[in-house]
Write a protein that holds these residues in place. Sequence first.
Motif, PDB file in Angstrom:
ATOM      1  N   ARG A  62       0.823  -1.210   0.000  1.00 17.92           N
ATOM      2  CA  ARG A  62       0.000   0.000   0.000  1.00 17.92           C
ATOM      3  C   ARG A  62       0.853   1.256   0.000  1.00 17.92           C
ATOM      4  NH1 ARG A  62      -4.483   1.954   4.464  1.00 17.92           N
ATOM      5  NH2 ARG A  62      -3.078   3.691   4.851  1.00 17.92           N
ATOM      6  N   ILE A  63       0.553   2.132  -0.957  1.00 21.32           N
ATOM      7  CA  ILE A  63       1.235   3.422  -1.077  1.00 21.32           C
ATOM      8  C   ILE A  63       0.305   4.559  -0.666  1.00 21.32           C
ATOM      9  CG2 ILE A  63       2.373   5.017  -2.678  1.00 21.32           C
ATOM     10  CD1 ILE A  63       3.029   2.584  -4.428  1.00 21.32           C
ATOM     11  N   LYS A  64      -0.958   4.451  -1.068  1.00 22.17           N
ATOM     12  CA  LYS A  64      -1.914   5.519  -0.821  1.00 22.17           C
ATOM     13  C   LYS A  64      -3.263   4.945  -0.384  1.00 22.17           C
ATOM     14  CE  LYS A  64      -0.110   8.821  -4.290  1.00 22.17           C
ATOM     15  NZ  LYS A  64       0.203   9.929  -3.365  1.00 22.17           N
ATOM     16  N   ARG A  65      -4.023   5.778   0.282  1.00 22.91           N
ATOM     17  CA  ARG A  65      -5.429   5.477   0.556  1.00 22.91           C
ATOM     18  C   ARG A  65      -6.243   6.567  -0.127  1.00 22.91           C
ATOM     19  NH1 ARG A  65      -9.773   6.183   4.428  1.00 22.91           N
ATOM     20  NH2 ARG A  65     -10.834   4.176   4.731  1.00 22.91           N
ATOM     21  N   VAL A  66      -7.145   6.164  -1.038  1.00 20.47           N
ATOM     22  CA  VAL A  66      -7.891   7.132  -1.834  1.00 20.47           C
ATOM     23  C   VAL A  66      -9.376   6.822  -1.767  1.00 20.47           C
ATOM     24  CG1 VAL A  66      -5.928   7.432  -3.394  1.00 20.47           C
ATOM     25  CG2 VAL A  66      -7.764   5.849  -4.025  1.00 20.47           C
ATOM     26  N   ALA A  67     -10.180   7.851  -1.931  1.00 23.48           N
ATOM     27  CA  ALA A  67     -11.619   7.680  -2.084  1.00 23.48           C
ATOM     28  C   ALA A  67     -11.959   7.750  -3.566  1.00 23.48           C
ATOM     29  CB  ALA A  67     -12.379   8.762  -1.320  1.00 23.48           C
ATOM     30  N   LEU A  68     -12.901   6.930  -3.986  1.00 20.46           N
ATOM     31  CA  LEU A  68     -13.379   6.952  -5.375  1.00 20.46           C
ATOM     32  C   LEU A  68     -14.802   7.483  -5.395  1.00 20.46           C
ATOM     33  CD1 LEU A  68     -13.212   6.191  -8.416  1.00 20.46           C
ATOM     34  CD2 LEU A  68     -14.071   3.923  -7.773  1.00 20.46           C
ATOM     35  N   LEU A  69     -15.054   8.499  -6.203  1.00 18.54           N
ATOM     36  CA  LEU A  69     -16.418   8.962  -6.434  1.00 18.54           C
ATOM     37  C   LEU A  69     -17.099   7.969  -7.368  1.00 18.54           C
ATOM     38  CD1 LEU A  69     -18.733  11.017  -6.253  1.00 18.54           C
ATOM     39  CD2 LEU A  69     -17.696  12.233  -8.179  1.00 18.54           C
ATOM     40  N   VAL A 116     -14.964   3.522  -1.215  1.00 18.44           N
ATOM     41  CA  VAL A 116     -16.173   4.204  -1.691  1.00 18.44           C
ATOM     42  C   VAL A 116     -16.918   4.619  -0.431  1.00 18.44           C
ATOM     43  CG1 VAL A 116     -18.316   4.013  -2.997  1.00 18.44           C
ATOM     44  CG2 VAL A 116     -16.250   2.852  -3.818  1.00 18.44           C
ATOM     45  N   ALA A 117     -16.919   5.902  -0.143  1.00 18.36           N
ATOM     46  CA  ALA A 117     -17.397   6.397   1.147  1.00 18.36           C
ATOM     47  C   ALA A 117     -18.916   6.335   1.244  1.00 18.36           C
ATOM     48  CB  ALA A 117     -16.920   7.831   1.361  1.00 18.36           C
ATOM     49  N   ARG A 118     -19.393   5.922   2.409  1.00 20.62           N
ATOM     50  CA  ARG A 118     -20.830   5.915   2.663  1.00 20.62           C
ATOM     51  C   ARG A 118     -21.356   7.352   2.665  1.00 20.62           C
ATOM     52  NH1 ARG A 118     -24.028   2.063   4.220  1.00 20.62           N
ATOM     53  NH2 ARG A 118     -22.239   0.712   4.702  1.00 20.62           N
ATOM     54  N   GLY A 119     -22.424   7.576   1.926  1.00 17.70           N
ATOM     55  CA  GLY A 119     -23.032   8.902   1.876  1.00 17.70           C
ATOM     56  C   GLY A 119     -22.621   9.739   0.687  1.00 17.70           C
ATOM     57  N   ALA A 120     -21.580   9.318  -0.026  1.00 22.79           N
ATOM     58  CA  ALA A 120     -21.157  10.059  -1.228  1.00 22.79           C
ATOM     59  C   ALA A 120     -22.024   9.628  -2.407  1.00 22.79           C
ATOM     60  CB  ALA A 120     -19.689   9.802  -1.530  1.00 22.79           C
ATOM     61  N   LEU A 165      -7.078  10.340   3.847  1.00 23.53           N
ATOM     62  CA  LEU A 165      -7.127  10.175   2.403  1.00 23.53           C
ATOM     63  C   LEU A 165      -5.950  10.914   1.776  1.00 23.53           C
ATOM     64  CD1 LEU A 165     -10.915  10.757   1.537  1.00 23.53           C
ATOM     65  CD2 LEU A 165      -9.705   8.570   1.556  1.00 23.53           C
ATOM     66  N   ASP A 166      -5.341  10.278   0.791  1.00 22.08           N
ATOM     67  CA  ASP A 166      -4.289  10.936   0.017  1.00 22.08           C
ATOM     68  C   ASP A 166      -4.848  11.618  -1.224  1.00 22.08           C
ATOM     69  OD1 ASP A 166      -1.852  10.089   1.534  1.00 22.08           O
ATOM     70  OD2 ASP A 166      -2.640   8.101   1.048  1.00 22.08           O
ATOM     71  N   ALA A 167      -6.007  11.186  -1.658  1.00 21.76           N
ATOM     72  CA  ALA A 167      -6.631  11.792  -2.839  1.00 21.76           C
ATOM     73  C   ALA A 167      -8.097  11.368  -2.888  1.00 21.76           C
ATOM     74  CB  ALA A 167      -5.925  11.364  -4.125  1.00 21.76           C
ATOM     75  N   ILE A 168      -8.897  12.175  -3.580  1.00 19.54           N
ATOM     76  CA  ILE A 168     -10.269  11.817  -3.935  1.00 19.54           C
ATOM     77  C   ILE A 168     -10.267  11.653  -5.445  1.00 19.54           C
ATOM     78  CG2 ILE A 168     -12.666  12.571  -3.999  1.00 19.54           C
ATOM     79  CD1 ILE A 168     -11.966  14.219  -1.414  1.00 19.54           C
ATOM     80  N   VAL A 169     -10.449  10.422  -5.897  1.00 20.46           N
ATOM     81  CA  VAL A 169     -10.294  10.087  -7.311  1.00 20.46           C
ATOM     82  C   VAL A 169     -11.644  10.199  -8.018  1.00 20.46           C
ATOM     83  CG1 VAL A 169      -9.568   8.329  -8.957  1.00 20.46           C
ATOM     84  CG2 VAL A 169      -8.406   8.533  -6.747  1.00 20.46           C
ATOM     85  N   VAL A 170     -11.644  10.930  -9.130  1.00 21.64           N
ATOM     86  CA  VAL A 170     -12.846  11.086  -9.946  1.00 21.64           C
ATOM     87  C   VAL A 170     -12.520  10.605 -11.351  1.00 21.64           C
ATOM     88  CG1 VAL A 170     -14.691  12.634 -10.646  1.00 21.64           C
ATOM     89  CG2 VAL A 170     -13.407  13.119  -8.559  1.00 21.64           C
ATOM     90  N   ASN A 171     -13.331   9.681 -11.876  1.00 19.72           N
ATOM     91  CA  ASN A 171     -13.060   9.139 -13.214  1.00 19.72           C
ATOM     92  C   ASN A 171     -14.083   9.581 -14.247  1.00 19.72           C
ATOM     93  OD1 ASN A 171     -15.231   7.564 -12.460  1.00 19.72           O
ATOM     94  ND2 ASN A 171     -14.061   5.662 -12.254  1.00 19.72           N
ATOM     95  N   ALA A 172     -14.914  10.558 -13.906  1.00 18.94           N
ATOM     96  CA  ALA A 172     -15.776  11.240 -14.879  1.00 18.94           C
ATOM     97  C   ALA A 172     -15.372  12.704 -14.839  1.00 18.94           C
ATOM     98  CB  ALA A 172     -17.252  11.064 -14.528  1.00 18.94           C
ATOM     99  N   SER A 173     -14.767  13.189 -15.898  1.00 15.07           N
ATOM    100  CA  SER A 173     -14.122  14.507 -15.803  1.00 15.07           C
ATOM    101  C   SER A 173     -15.115  15.636 -15.588  1.00 15.07           C
ATOM    102  CB  SER A 173     -13.263  14.767 -17.042  1.00 15.07           C
ATOM    103  OG  SER A 173     -14.051  14.798 -18.218  1.00 15.07           O
ATOM    104  N   LEU A 201      -7.972  17.891  -2.527  1.00 15.26           N
ATOM    105  CA  LEU A 201      -7.639  16.465  -2.645  1.00 15.26           C
ATOM    106  C   LEU A 201      -8.165  15.841  -3.931  1.00 15.26           C
ATOM    107  CD1 LEU A 201      -8.249  15.143   0.996  1.00 15.26           C
ATOM    108  CD2 LEU A 201      -6.060  15.242  -0.212  1.00 15.26           C
ATOM    109  N   ALA A 202      -9.097  16.495  -4.599  1.00 16.57           N
ATOM    110  CA  ALA A 202      -9.733  15.914  -5.782  1.00 16.57           C
ATOM    111  C   ALA A 202      -8.758  15.825  -6.951  1.00 16.57           C
ATOM    112  CB  ALA A 202     -10.958  16.732  -6.178  1.00 16.57           C
TER     113      ALA A 202
END
Length: 432
Positions: free
Chosen positions: A180-187, A216-220, A256-264, A293-294
């Motif tokens: 593990r290098i990072k902990r990220v949230a995915l939208l 994948v955070a609860r409530g997002a 969190l190290d980042a909040i990752v979004v894959n829909a620009s 963080l996004a």
Amino acid sequence: MQTNFSLARLADPDIAEADKILRACVHCGFCTATCPTYVLLGDERDSPRGRIYLIKEMLENERPATEDVVPHIDRCLSCLSCMTTCPSGVHYMHLVDHARRHIEETGRRPWPDRVLRGLLAFVLPRPLAFRLALAGAALAGPVGRRLPGRIGAMFRMVPRNVPGPSAQEGPRTFPATAPRIKRVALLEGCAQKVLDPAINEATVRLLTRLGCEVVVARGAGCCGALVHHMGREHPALDQARANVDAWTREIEGQGLDAIVVNASGCGTTVKDYGFMLRGDPAWADKAARVSALAKDVSEVVEGLGLGPRVELPPVRVTYHAACSLQHGQRVREAPKALLAAAGFTVSEPAEGHLCCGSAGTYNLLQPELATRLRDRKLANLAATVPAVIATGNIGCMTQLASGTGTPVVHTVELLDWATGGPRPEKLGSLAA
């Protein structure tokens, strides 16, 4: 540009921001050359400079939105190509968002327009409602696709095969499969996970393979972009607050190290949460922290390094730069560099700065202009003779796929395939 807002009006932070943006404009007109609607229509009122004049007059004189203004604002795609071109740094995005809010609050649209906008604002951000709507539309598709106007356009945008829910859908944590290098949230998003759940699945596989724990955070949920760009401020801010709250719990919990979004399109909005909630003392700091963080998924993968890749047959990929990524987020080189590093032969089309016509709900609300832009974009893409078209936004994928038989996939699906994941299903027998 000279403005004449009263001191009382300038006490409103939104008016003060609009005044600052308007004063930055020097009337140079560089924006007209790269504005898709001006390129198509040749009407100054359908250019950024022309719309800025219309917005200035409306706001400065406290005029309700009128029939001579609304169509020109509605025809704006919010592609933000003008912001890339502008030498004066005019923040057109915030200005046109303000204008759309003013239109929604003071104007009176024809009832069919109000009904359609209300329907889209309710259905698209709610995955269950969207799935049910797509299932119904698919049954009526053969008839619906022949209907004229907006109704027919909506039916023609419905995929022939609507996928079922992903087994991975919902709040959960995916452990890294490498150290593990990072902990990220995915939208996880809303419309994307209904239209193409394979994108999130590929994103999780790729990130965990590269050493990320993905939560994948609860409530997002929905980022708020769809209703935000329709001028519906209150539901947009409610959706933004829900996401900020969900991600703040993760930030203050395990971090969190980042909040990752894959829909620009979503990423541009999440990165703007700090501005959207700047006037709310209870949320301003948390929203700014979330925006900082996004990251688009390509930014995160570029930072991690792609790692070892598997040998693939030669595949010619043409990269379509989504407006929200190249203009909204200024992320231009990372996706192309990653595709090349993954072993693909990468091309770009002519007029890459021009929008494909998707633009959130634009292809449903302005189908004639959207179709003209799509066909122009597809002609430029076809000139590169691609085996695959790659892009970073679900809206672009759906728009382009409605007019071509060439497979259209998300960039992350190709990167996942090149580093050990399955071949994207949409490629069919290509490079099997």
